[in-house]
Design an enzyme around this catalytic site. Structure first.
Site, PDB file in Angstrom:
ATOM      1  N   GLN A 164     -18.455 -37.128 -75.640  1.00 45.61           N
ATOM      2  CA  GLN A 164     -17.647 -37.602 -76.772  1.00 45.61           C
ATOM      3  C   GLN A 164     -17.985 -36.809 -78.037  1.00 45.61           C
ATOM      4  OE1 GLN A 164     -15.242 -39.968 -76.552  1.00 45.61           O
ATOM      5  NE2 GLN A 164     -14.780 -39.957 -78.721  1.00 45.61           N
ATOM      6  N   ASP A 183     -11.712 -32.476 -70.437  1.00 46.41           N
ATOM      7  CA  ASP A 183     -11.123 -32.341 -71.772  1.00 46.41           C
ATOM      8  C   ASP A 183     -10.330 -31.045 -71.907  1.00 46.41           C
ATOM      9  OD1 ASP A 183     -11.688 -34.477 -73.563  1.00 46.41           O
ATOM     10  OD2 ASP A 183     -13.789 -33.857 -73.695  1.00 46.41           O
ATOM     11  N   LYS A 185     -12.322 -46.144 -72.501  1.00 45.58           N
ATOM     12  CA  LYS A 185     -12.278 -45.171 -71.402  1.00 45.58           C
ATOM     13  C   LYS A 185     -12.894 -45.779 -70.148  1.00 45.58           C
ATOM     14  CE  LYS A 185     -12.383 -41.110 -74.333  1.00 45.58           C
ATOM     15  NZ  LYS A 185     -13.217 -40.223 -75.141  1.00 45.58           N
TER      16      LYS A 185
HETATM   17  N1  GUN Z   1     -13.351 -37.428 -79.724  1.00 45.92           N
HETATM   18  C1  GUN Z   1     -12.103 -37.721 -80.178  1.00 45.92           C
HETATM   19  N2  GUN Z   1     -11.182 -37.291 -79.287  1.00 45.92           N
HETATM   20  C2  GUN Z   1     -11.847 -36.719 -78.265  1.00 45.92           C
HETATM   21  C3  GUN Z   1     -11.442 -36.108 -77.047  1.00 45.92           C
HETATM   22  O1  GUN Z   1     -10.250 -35.981 -76.725  1.00 45.92           O
HETATM   23  N3  GUN Z   1     -12.448 -35.651 -76.242  1.00 45.92           N
HETATM   24  C4  GUN Z   1     -13.741 -35.761 -76.576  1.00 45.92           C
HETATM   25  N4  GUN Z   1     -14.654 -35.274 -75.724  1.00 45.92           N
HETATM   26  N5  GUN Z   1     -14.164 -36.324 -77.709  1.00 45.92           N
HETATM   27  C5  GUN Z   1     -13.215 -36.801 -78.535  1.00 45.92           C
END
Ligand code: GUN
Length: 291
Positions: free
Chosen positions: A97, A120, A53
């Site tokens: 996360q 998100d 990311k």
């Molecule tokens: N962990 C796995 N996928 C995601 C996601 O799309 N967003 C977040 N915040 N954590 C994750």
């Protein structure tokens, strides 16, 4: 045209287009979109995601901030960090996360993020906006799926869509998005009766259950579009392998379009996170998203 939907190249195109938008925002509005990612603990898969990311955020010209906290971090300390990022004018998107350690209330933390900095789409305000057709932010994975479907099929109106899986992160928002596109939507799950027949009725089949190769080719209607959200690590012939929720080899023989694993939905998710961050930066600064 191949029936395989190349998510990797679709995501690369999306990032190129986002980089151009970021460049315009910097030049014309002195606005550099900023994304903060918080990781609590040392889950190896999460560490890989967070690294990717940050790398891709920088590649499109945005600001990237990472906060890595010890697994023993208390909930109030995490909430205080979220609040300081809510106040930080250089940060337009905050991502915590998941999963979080068990001693932290996930919903409490997600809802502490200001809804205009939620990238998100997990904040209750954005969940509500999605289900009422408002202008919120849409969860990244379903957003990537809908972009690929519209690119391949054009209008989705009137199609029979079946979403297998009812999670808050994928299944439910995916169903809402398909409904917005005027599909007839069925959400199937572990208690659904005659799942094979339900799947066989789908013009659009979205698999998001997290069970390796659970959907065989003979559950797929000939010509259907199949979107495989599953990312399952399995061992086969003594090797570690990534497979989806769909048995790709048999499904690809009948599907009109299908996403592979890896290289389908996965790469689109991070590209959509960047898209959401740019969108939130524009909203906060009341400027239109550049064309
Ligand atoms: N962990 C796995 N996928 C995601 C996601 O799309 N967003 C977040 N915040 N954590 C994750």
């Amino acid at each position: 045209m191949s029936n395989i939907i190349d998510g990797k190249s679709f995501a690369a195109d999306l990032r190129t287009s986002l980089a151009a938008k970021v460049s315009i925002l910097k030049k014309e509005h002195q606005l550099t979109p900023g994304l903060a990612v918080i990781l609590v603990g040392e889950d190896p898969a999460s560490e890989v995601y967070v690294r990717n990311k940050a790398k891709q955020t920088l590649e499109v010209g945005m600001k990237s901030v990472e906060h890595k906290l010890d697994a023993s971090t208390g909930e109030s300390e995490l909430l205080a960090l979220v609040e300081s990022l809510n106040q930080d004018e250089t940060i337009h998107g905050i991502l915590v996360q998941l999963p979080l350690p068990d001693h932290i209330d996930e919903a409490k933390v997600l809802n502490a993020i200001h809804y205009e900095k939620d990238v998100d789409g997990f904040h209750l305000t954005n969940v509500g906006l999605l289900s009422t057709g408002g202008l919120g932010v849409v969860p990244c994975t379903p957003l990537g799926c809908i972009m690929m479907l519209k690119d391949r099929l054009g209008s989705l109106s009137g199609k029979n869509a079946v979403v297998v899986g009812r999670s808050n992160i994928v299944g439910k928002p995916m169903a809402n998005l398909l409904l917005q596109e005027s599909c007839t939507v069925t959400i199937a799950h572990s208690r659904t009766q005659n799942l094979a027949d339900v799947c066989r009725a789908a013009d659009i089949l979205v698999a998001a259950v997290g069970r390796p190769e659970m959907i065989p080719g003979d559950w797929v209607k000939p010509g259907a579009a199949v979107i495989d959200v599953g990312i399952n690590r399995i061992e086969r012939d003594g090797k570690n392998k990534l497979v989806g929720d769909v048995d790709f080899a048999s499904a690809a023989e009948v599907a009109g379009a299908i996403t592979p694993v890896p290289g389908g939905v996965g790469p689109m998710t991070i590209a959509c996170l960047l898209h959401n961050t740019v969108q939130q930066a524009c909203r906060q600064h009341k400027v239109a998203m550049p064309e």
